[in-house]
Design an enzyme around this catalytic site. Structure first.
Site, mmCIF file in Angstrom:
data_model
loop_
_atom_site.group_PDB
_atom_site.id
_atom_site.type_symbol
_atom_site.label_atom_id
_atom_site.label_comp_id
_atom_site.label_asym_id
_atom_site.label_seq_id
_atom_site.Cartn_x
_atom_site.Cartn_y
_atom_site.Cartn_z
ATOM 1 N N ARG A 1 0.858 -1.137 -0.087
ATOM 2 C CA ARG A 1 0.196 0.118 0.008
ATOM 3 C C ARG A 1 0.926 1.345 0.004
ATOM 4 N NH1 ARG A 1 -4.375 1.059 4.807
ATOM 5 N NH2 ARG A 1 -2.592 1.280 5.828
ATOM 6 N N LYS B 1 -2.731 7.399 1.719
ATOM 7 C CA LYS B 1 -2.124 7.503 3.076
ATOM 8 C C LYS B 1 -1.145 8.648 3.162
ATOM 9 C CE LYS B 1 -1.346 4.615 7.284
ATOM 10 N NZ LYS B 1 -2.656 4.772 7.787
ATOM 11 N N GLU C 1 -15.831 6.859 7.794
ATOM 12 C CA GLU C 1 -14.653 6.067 8.437
ATOM 13 C C GLU C 1 -14.611 6.928 9.727
ATOM 14 O OE1 GLU C 1 -11.103 5.407 6.614
ATOM 15 O OE2 GLU C 1 -11.084 7.334 5.716
#
EC number: 2.6.1.21
Length: 283
Positions: free
Chosen positions: A51, A146, A178
């Site tokens: 990721r 991220k 979220e």
């Protein structure tokens, strides 16, 4: 003595000097990852590293190391610090150059840093559950990256803390996305609901593990947006992240969730998640 990662070297933490013109410092122009460490071993390390590279590609940042080299650097950092249980944090920025919104020349090297933090598992939260509060989601529209740009999440988390809550559950209008630093799920009538993995949320590595756990315990997963009303009428709510693992939420803004204690499905997910830890550690 603590040691940190400085590009491709492990050095004494106090020896690192970051330029005031580092683009991470001035623009938040970079990405990061956090990996949980159990018994000295990284959990789901490859997924986090994958990721990390995917986020870098999305912001057109070239990481000057292979995935294998990065994995070895993180392993060495953990070993050098004698870390048993805790986290390893690492980030990369687009480097140091005169302040300008435009990307620097390709010859400007990226800056990779990393450090470790000792921390035991939050067993009390897992057992008793936590409180949360609803907060408007004011973050940017690429939450799948991220990024170092975390101000929206920081403000939400601070608001939650000031209310005596563990987490801020974010919503865009009426739609639950979220949390400030976790994914969120509702369980109703034997089904697990969570926001689909698109640009509005980070597809958490722990989230991916939990969805596998749900399949293993025959808990159907519905990846559809929940409304605030949906959330508050769930039988059970959980949040998940590297540090939260599978944490039950028993109260949202003073409203009791379900019976006000961690529910049966939550316990099953916790057990299934826990069972995966030694599997990954020994892999």
């Amino acid at each position: 003595m603590a040691y940190s990662l400085w590009n491709d070297q492990i050095v004494e933490e106090g020896s690192i000097t970051i330029s005031p013109e580092d683009r991470g410092y001035q623009f938040g122009d970079g990405i990061y990852e956090v990996i949980k460490v159990y018994n000295g071993h990284m959990f789901t390390a490859q997924e986090h590293i994958d990721r990390f590279y995917a986020s870098a590609e999305k912001i057109r940042l070239v990481i000057p190391y292979t995935k294998d080299v990065l994995h070895k650097l993180l392993h060495d950092l953990i070993e050098k610090n004698n870390l048993n249980t805790g986290h390893v944090y690492f980030q990369i920025t687009r480097g140091t150059t005169s302040r300008n919104h435009i990307f620097p020349d390709a010859s400007v090297p990226a800056v990779l840093t990393g450090n470790v933090k000792t921390g035991e598992r939050s067993i009390e939260n897992f057992e008793k559950g936590v409180k949360a509060t609803l907060v408007e989601d004011v973050r940017w529209l690429r939450c799948d990256i991220k990024s170092l740009n975390l101000l929206g999440a920081v403000l939400a988390k601070q608001e939650a803390s000031e209310k005596g809550c563990y987490e801020a559950i974010l919503h865009r209008g009426d739609i639950i996305t979220e949390c400030s630093s976790a994914n969120v799920y509702g369980i109703k009538d034997g089904k697990l609901y969570t926001h689909p993995a698109n640009n509005y949320i980070l597809n958490g590595i722990t989230r991916q593990v939990i969805l596998k756990c749900a399949a293993e315990i025959n808990l159907p997963v519905i990846e559809e947006p929940m409304t605030k009303g949906d959330l508050l009428t769930m039988d059970e709510i959980i949040v998940s992240s590297v540090s939260s693992e599978v944490t039950p939420v028993i109260d949202v803004d003073g409203q009791q969730i379900g019976a006000g204690v961690p529910g049966e499905w939550t316990r099953k997910l916790q057990k299934a998640f826990e069972a995966k830890l030694p599997i990954s550690i020994n892999a």
